[in-house]
Scaffold this motif. Structure first.
Motif, PDB file in Angstrom:
ATOM      1  N   PRO A   1       0.797  -1.230   0.000  1.00 27.65           N
ATOM      2  CA  PRO A   1       0.000   0.000   0.000  1.00 27.65           C
ATOM      3  C   PRO A   1       0.830   1.280   0.000  1.00 27.65           C
ATOM      4  CG  PRO A   1      -0.034  -1.009   2.150  1.00 27.65           C
ATOM      5  CD  PRO A   1       0.686  -1.966   1.249  1.00 27.65           C
ATOM      6  N   PHE A   2       2.121   1.172   0.219  1.00 26.60           N
ATOM      7  CA  PHE A   2       2.977   2.356   0.287  1.00 26.60           C
ATOM      8  C   PHE A   2       3.408   2.855  -1.089  1.00 26.60           C
ATOM      9  CE2 PHE A   2       5.428  -1.500   0.869  1.00 26.60           C
ATOM     10  CZ  PHE A   2       6.364  -1.408  -0.144  1.00 26.60           C
ATOM     11  N   LEU A   3       3.113   2.124  -2.162  1.00 25.60           N
ATOM     12  CA  LEU A   3       3.466   2.566  -3.507  1.00 25.60           C
ATOM     13  C   LEU A   3       2.588   3.745  -3.906  1.00 25.60           C
ATOM     14  CD1 LEU A   3       3.841  -0.890  -5.249  1.00 25.60           C
ATOM     15  CD2 LEU A   3       5.648   0.589  -4.410  1.00 25.60           C
ATOM     16  N   LEU A   4       3.206   4.784  -4.446  1.00 29.64           N
ATOM     17  CA  LEU A   4       2.465   6.004  -4.763  1.00 29.64           C
ATOM     18  C   LEU A   4       2.505   6.406  -6.227  1.00 29.64           C
ATOM     19  CD1 LEU A   4       3.546   8.149  -1.700  1.00 29.64           C
ATOM     20  CD2 LEU A   4       1.436   6.866  -2.017  1.00 29.64           C
ATOM     21  N   LYS A   5       3.395   5.807  -7.026  1.00 32.94           N
ATOM     22  CA  LYS A   5       3.514   6.199  -8.426  1.00 32.94           C
ATOM     23  C   LYS A   5       3.558   4.957  -9.297  1.00 32.94           C
ATOM     24  CE  LYS A   5       5.505   9.543 -11.353  1.00 32.94           C
ATOM     25  NZ  LYS A   5       5.959  10.878 -11.290  1.00 32.94           N
ATOM     26  N   LEU A   6       2.857   5.044 -10.415  1.00 28.01           N
ATOM     27  CA  LEU A   6       2.789   3.936 -11.357  1.00 28.01           C
ATOM     28  C   LEU A   6       3.166   4.456 -12.737  1.00 28.01           C
ATOM     29  CD1 LEU A   6       1.834   1.045 -12.165  1.00 28.01           C
ATOM     30  CD2 LEU A   6      -0.405   2.060 -12.534  1.00 28.01           C
ATOM     31  N   TYR A   7       4.162   3.840 -13.360  1.00 23.66           N
ATOM     32  CA  TYR A   7       4.541   4.164 -14.732  1.00 23.66           C
ATOM     33  C   TYR A   7       3.919   3.106 -15.635  1.00 23.66           C
ATOM     34  CZ  TYR A   7       8.058   7.294 -12.830  1.00 23.66           C
ATOM     35  OH  TYR A   7       8.694   8.288 -12.156  1.00 23.66           O
ATOM     36  N   ALA A   8       3.262   3.548 -16.700  1.00 25.99           N
ATOM     37  CA  ALA A   8       2.612   2.629 -17.627  1.00 25.99           C
ATOM     38  C   ALA A   8       2.837   3.108 -19.052  1.00 25.99           C
ATOM     39  CB  ALA A   8       1.112   2.559 -17.325  1.00 25.99           C
TER      40      ALA A   8
ATOM     41  N   ILE B   1       1.743   8.003 -17.756  1.00 22.84           N
ATOM     42  CA  ILE B   1       1.825   7.260 -19.013  1.00 22.84           C
ATOM     43  C   ILE B   1       3.091   7.693 -19.734  1.00 22.84           C
ATOM     44  CG2 ILE B   1       0.687   6.750 -21.196  1.00 22.84           C
ATOM     45  CD1 ILE B   1      -0.881   5.743 -18.804  1.00 22.84           C
ATOM     46  N   VAL B   2       3.980   6.740 -20.007  1.00 19.03           N
ATOM     47  CA  VAL B   2       5.225   7.018 -20.714  1.00 19.03           C
ATOM     48  C   VAL B   2       4.923   6.890 -22.199  1.00 19.03           C
ATOM     49  CG1 VAL B   2       7.611   6.326 -21.041  1.00 19.03           C
ATOM     50  CG2 VAL B   2       6.558   6.097 -18.798  1.00 19.03           C
ATOM     51  N   LYS B   3       4.964   8.027 -22.899  1.00 20.68           N
ATOM     52  CA  LYS B   3       4.602   8.060 -24.318  1.00 20.68           C
ATOM     53  C   LYS B   3       5.826   8.323 -25.176  1.00 20.68           C
ATOM     54  CE  LYS B   3       0.103  10.071 -23.400  1.00 20.68           C
ATOM     55  NZ  LYS B   3      -0.745  11.228 -23.616  1.00 20.68           N
ATOM     56  N   ARG B   4       5.746   7.831 -26.379  1.00 19.17           N
ATOM     57  CA  ARG B   4       6.782   8.094 -27.362  1.00 19.17           C
ATOM     58  C   ARG B   4       6.470   9.418 -28.047  1.00 19.17           C
ATOM     59  NH1 ARG B   4       9.051   4.449 -32.257  1.00 19.17           N
ATOM     60  NH2 ARG B   4      10.001   6.201 -33.275  1.00 19.17           N
ATOM     61  N   SER B   5       7.487  10.198 -28.327  1.00 17.50           N
ATOM     62  CA  SER B   5       7.312  11.484 -28.989  1.00 17.50           C
ATOM     63  C   SER B   5       6.849  11.285 -30.430  1.00 17.50           C
ATOM     64  CB  SER B   5       8.629  12.259 -28.967  1.00 17.50           C
ATOM     65  OG  SER B   5       8.527  13.416 -29.740  1.00 17.50           O
ATOM     66  N   ASP B   6       6.005  12.184 -30.908  1.00 17.64           N
ATOM     67  CA  ASP B   6       5.536  12.108 -32.292  1.00 17.64           C
ATOM     68  C   ASP B   6       6.636  12.435 -33.291  1.00 17.64           C
ATOM     69  OD1 ASP B   6       3.008  11.415 -31.453  1.00 17.64           O
ATOM     70  OD2 ASP B   6       2.294  13.488 -31.421  1.00 17.64           O
TER      71      ASP B   6
ATOM     72  N   LYS C   1      12.052   5.439 -17.993  1.00 19.89           N
ATOM     73  CA  LYS C   1      11.388   4.440 -17.155  1.00 19.89           C
ATOM     74  C   LYS C   1      10.950   3.210 -17.919  1.00 19.89           C
ATOM     75  CE  LYS C   1      11.773   7.040 -13.605  1.00 19.89           C
ATOM     76  NZ  LYS C   1      12.821   6.834 -12.685  1.00 19.89           N
ATOM     77  N   ARG C   2      10.677   3.315 -19.190  1.00 20.83           N
ATOM     78  CA  ARG C   2      10.214   2.170 -19.973  1.00 20.83           C
ATOM     79  C   ARG C   2      11.342   1.168 -20.183  1.00 20.83           C
ATOM     80  NH1 ARG C   2       6.129   1.110 -24.092  1.00 20.83           N
ATOM     81  NH2 ARG C   2       6.576  -1.031 -24.597  1.00 20.83           N
ATOM     82  N   TRP C   3      12.569   1.658 -20.331  1.00 16.76           N
ATOM     83  CA  TRP C   3      13.685   0.771 -20.591  1.00 16.76           C
ATOM     84  C   TRP C   3      13.953  -0.159 -19.423  1.00 16.76           C
ATOM     85  CZ3 TRP C   3      18.185   0.613 -17.781  1.00 16.76           C
ATOM     86  CH2 TRP C   3      18.403   1.669 -16.902  1.00 16.76           C
ATOM     87  N   LEU C   4      13.581   0.243 -18.206  1.00 23.08           N
ATOM     88  CA  LEU C   4      13.753  -0.641 -17.056  1.00 23.08           C
ATOM     89  C   LEU C   4      12.923  -1.910 -17.215  1.00 23.08           C
ATOM     90  CD1 LEU C   4      13.432   2.037 -14.239  1.00 23.08           C
ATOM     91  CD2 LEU C   4      15.515   0.896 -14.970  1.00 23.08           C
ATOM     92  N   VAL C   5      11.706  -1.730 -17.661  1.00 24.00           N
ATOM     93  CA  VAL C   5      10.819  -2.875 -17.859  1.00 24.00           C
ATOM     94  C   VAL C   5      11.303  -3.729 -19.023  1.00 24.00           C
ATOM     95  CG1 VAL C   5       8.449  -3.538 -18.398  1.00 24.00           C
ATOM     96  CG2 VAL C   5       8.873  -1.607 -16.903  1.00 24.00           C
TER      97      VAL C   5
END
Length: 124
Positions: free
Chosen positions: A30-37, A61-66, A76-80
């Motif tokens: 329950p202590f998690l406060l931020k979610l990257y998606a 939301i981690v988005k790719r630049s247009d 953050k996406r590269w970690l996953v």
């Protein structure tokens, strides 16, 4: 480090499966406060599901630049993606061999334990 995982059937959309993961994950942590998606999780359905579980969760939301062309490292996406690549080195996880979800989850946990042990034993 793998904190939580669920394996479900292929006919479940990522967004719907993500809501189920959030419901069980935040009960344990329950202590998690931020979610990257990534972009697959944007939209009101996923946001409502996260709000039902924990109201003060900050979803980014981690988005790719247009303007980006070709391969671009997203923050953050590269970690996953790196973790998926490490897990993909395990021969049993490289292909979908398992018929039962619980077996696939068990081998996923074993592979993550193997990764953690390697990191602990070889801190270089």
């Amino acid at each position: 480090m793998l904190m939580h995982a669920l394996v479900h059937a292929a006919d479940v959309q990522d967004r719907d499966g993500g809501a189920l993961v959030m419901a069980t994950l935040f009960g344990a942590f329950p202590f998690l406060l931020k979610l990257y998606a990534d972009g697959g999780y944007q939209g009101p359905e996923f946001r409502k599901a996260v709000d039902r579980v924990i109201a003060d969760m900050n979803v980014e939301i981690v988005k790719r630049s247009d303007q980006a062309k070709g391969f671009v490292v997203l923050p953050k996406r590269w970690l996953v993606e790196r973790t998926f690549a490490w897990l993909g080195r395990c021969r049993r996880l490289a292909k979908d061999w398992e018929c039962l979800s619980r077996k696939a989850l068990a081998f996923l946990r074993l592979a993550s334990i193997r990764l953690m042990l390697r990191k602990l034993c070889n801190p270089a």
